[in-house]
Write an enzyme that holds these catalytic residues in place. Structure first.
Site, PDB file in Angstrom:
ATOM      1  N   HIS A  64       2.700  43.904 -45.290  1.00  0.00           N
ATOM      2  CA  HIS A  64       1.645  44.003 -46.292  1.00  0.00           C
ATOM      3  C   HIS A  64       0.586  42.946 -46.039  1.00  0.00           C
ATOM      4  O   HIS A  64       0.904  41.758 -45.856  1.00  0.00           O
ATOM      5  CB  HIS A  64       2.241  43.827 -47.690  1.00  0.00           C
ATOM      6  CG  HIS A  64       1.211  43.587 -48.739  1.00  0.00           C
ATOM      7  ND1 HIS A  64       0.148  44.449 -48.934  1.00  0.00           N
ATOM      8  CD2 HIS A  64       1.067  42.586 -49.645  1.00  0.00           C
ATOM      9  CE1 HIS A  64      -0.600  43.976 -49.911  1.00  0.00           C
ATOM     10  NE2 HIS A  64      -0.068  42.855 -50.361  1.00  0.00           N
ATOM     11  N   ASN A  83      -6.851  42.698 -49.000  1.00  0.00           N
ATOM     12  CA  ASN A  83      -5.570  43.172 -49.518  1.00  0.00           C
ATOM     13  C   ASN A  83      -5.800  44.478 -50.266  1.00  0.00           C
ATOM     14  O   ASN A  83      -6.389  44.488 -51.347  1.00  0.00           O
ATOM     15  CB  ASN A  83      -4.983  42.106 -50.445  1.00  0.00           C
ATOM     16  CG  ASN A  83      -3.659  42.502 -51.073  1.00  0.00           C
ATOM     17  OD1 ASN A  83      -3.280  43.657 -51.078  1.00  0.00           O
ATOM     18  ND2 ASN A  83      -2.965  41.523 -51.628  1.00  0.00           N
ATOM     19  N   CYS A  92       2.187  46.392 -54.300  1.00  0.00           N
ATOM     20  CA  CYS A  92       1.910  46.266 -52.869  1.00  0.00           C
ATOM     21  C   CYS A  92       3.080  46.682 -51.977  1.00  0.00           C
ATOM     22  O   CYS A  92       2.903  46.852 -50.777  1.00  0.00           O
ATOM     23  CB  CYS A  92       1.495  44.834 -52.541  1.00  0.00           C
ATOM     24  SG  CYS A  92       0.047  44.273 -53.459  1.00  0.00           S
TER      25      CYS A  92
END
Length: 348
Positions: free
Chosen positions: A264, A294, A122
């Protein structure tokens, strides 16, 4: 190195964002649909994660399809320039071997450019920006395409109530070019880091050489992502906040001077807590996690595009980007947002 590759102060070239584009996968999965499968309520998912929906790949699609679509949009946004390299940040490549970036570069018609994958999970997009800036600063490259793309649905156990609601599939890309030190869009300060002792807090155990070298038949469950949620939460907030403070100090910005934090998009609680650690009000931490979930390495460029569309990000804004992911890895970047177009359409 030619003069136009150097900064206005005689130093090495600065990496400047010249265009941006992003896409999600096409299939929309709302909480209602997912809740029925997991035997929970839609509100349980929403309260726990802040997520209302996510987009997932069709069975005949792969990460490269998303990467090509986002890359084409970014290139179109700035007039389809020639680029010298492609960095694909992903932890879900099309194949374990070879890397996916050369295929993406070929499908985009970019010729025999330097192309490689970068796996920082990520944090991948921030790592990709830093790597791209380094290539341009070297003087050997004038421009490049940095793509963050992931199809986490392909490594998610869709019957697991812990991970299944959290992830979606998408891609985002920016074109970087050599510019001068005083230009908006220049990557001002960057930091990246890792702590391999925390490898197991976010991991897909099987598929690599360690599992195969053990000579043990893989457990199908080992092909799915595993996450220790509480540890991830604590370290994500701590590491992103530390990285943000580092680049803000290097840039000479106080918290009051920051216009927008684009971190993020892990979940709403992590975003809010990170902003709080930095002394930023919640409204300065942009969030689209409710709409796209996500999306791993894609989450920051997707959030940037959505922030531009919502009017939350404007040319001249002082922006901090931050990521945290498996490995574990983290990083942050500062920049003043430039007046650049957002690519749309022109699908590959």
């Amino acid at each position: 190195m030619s003069p136009d590759m150097r900064s206005g102060t005689g130093g090495v070239a600065s990496a400047v964002i010249a265009g941006i584009g992003a896409v999600t996968a096409d299939r929309l999965v709302k909480n209602d649909e997912l809740a029925r499968r997991l035997d929970v309520t839609p509100d349980w998912i929403r309260v726990r994660t802040g997520i209302e929906q996510r987009y997932v790949l069709a069975p005949d699609e792969a990460t490269s399809d998303l990467a090509c679509r986002a890359g084409r949009r970014a290139l179109t946004a700035c007039g389809d320039p020639d680029v010298d390299f492609v960095i694909l940040a992903t932890c879900t490549p099309d194949h374990t071997f070879p890397s996916t970036a050369p295929s993406v570069a070929s499908r985009l018609g970019l010729g025999p450019v330097t192309a490689f994958d970068l796996n920082a999970a990520c944090s991948g997009f921030v790592y990709g920006l830093s790597a791209g800036a380094g290539l341009i600063a070297s003087g050997a490259f004038r421009s490049g395409l940095v793509i963050g793309a992931d199809a986490i649905s392909t490594i998610t156990d869709h019957d697991d109530p812990v991970t299944a609601p959290i992830f979606g599939d998408g891609a985002g890309a920016v074109v970087l070019r050599a510019g001068t030190a005083d230009e908006p869009g220049r990557l001002l300060a960057q930091t990246t880091g890792s702590d391999g002792s925390l490898l197991d807090v976010l991991i897909t155990p099987s598929g690599g050489s360690r599992q195969r070298a053990a000579g043990v038949a893989p457990d199908p469950a080992d092909g799915y992502l595993r996450m220790e949620g509480r540890l991830v939460f604590r370290h994500a907030v701590q590491r992103m906040a530390e990285a943000c403070r580092t680049v803000m100090e290097r840039t000479g910005w106080s918290a009051d001077e920051v216009d927008l934090l684009v971190a993020h998009q892990a979940n709403e609680r992590i975003l809010t807590a990170t902003a709080g650690e930095l002394g930023l009000p919640p409204e300065k931490a942009f969030s689209n996690v409710d709409r796209v979930a996500n999306t791993s390495a894609a989450s920051i460029p997707l959030a940037l595009v959505d922030a531009l569309a919502a009017g939350a990000l404007r040319p001249g804004d002082k922006v901090v980007l931050a990521g945290f992911g498996g490995g574990v890895t983290w990083g942050a970047v500062t920049l003043v947002w430039p007046d650049v177009p957002v690519g749309t359409g022109s699908e590959v």
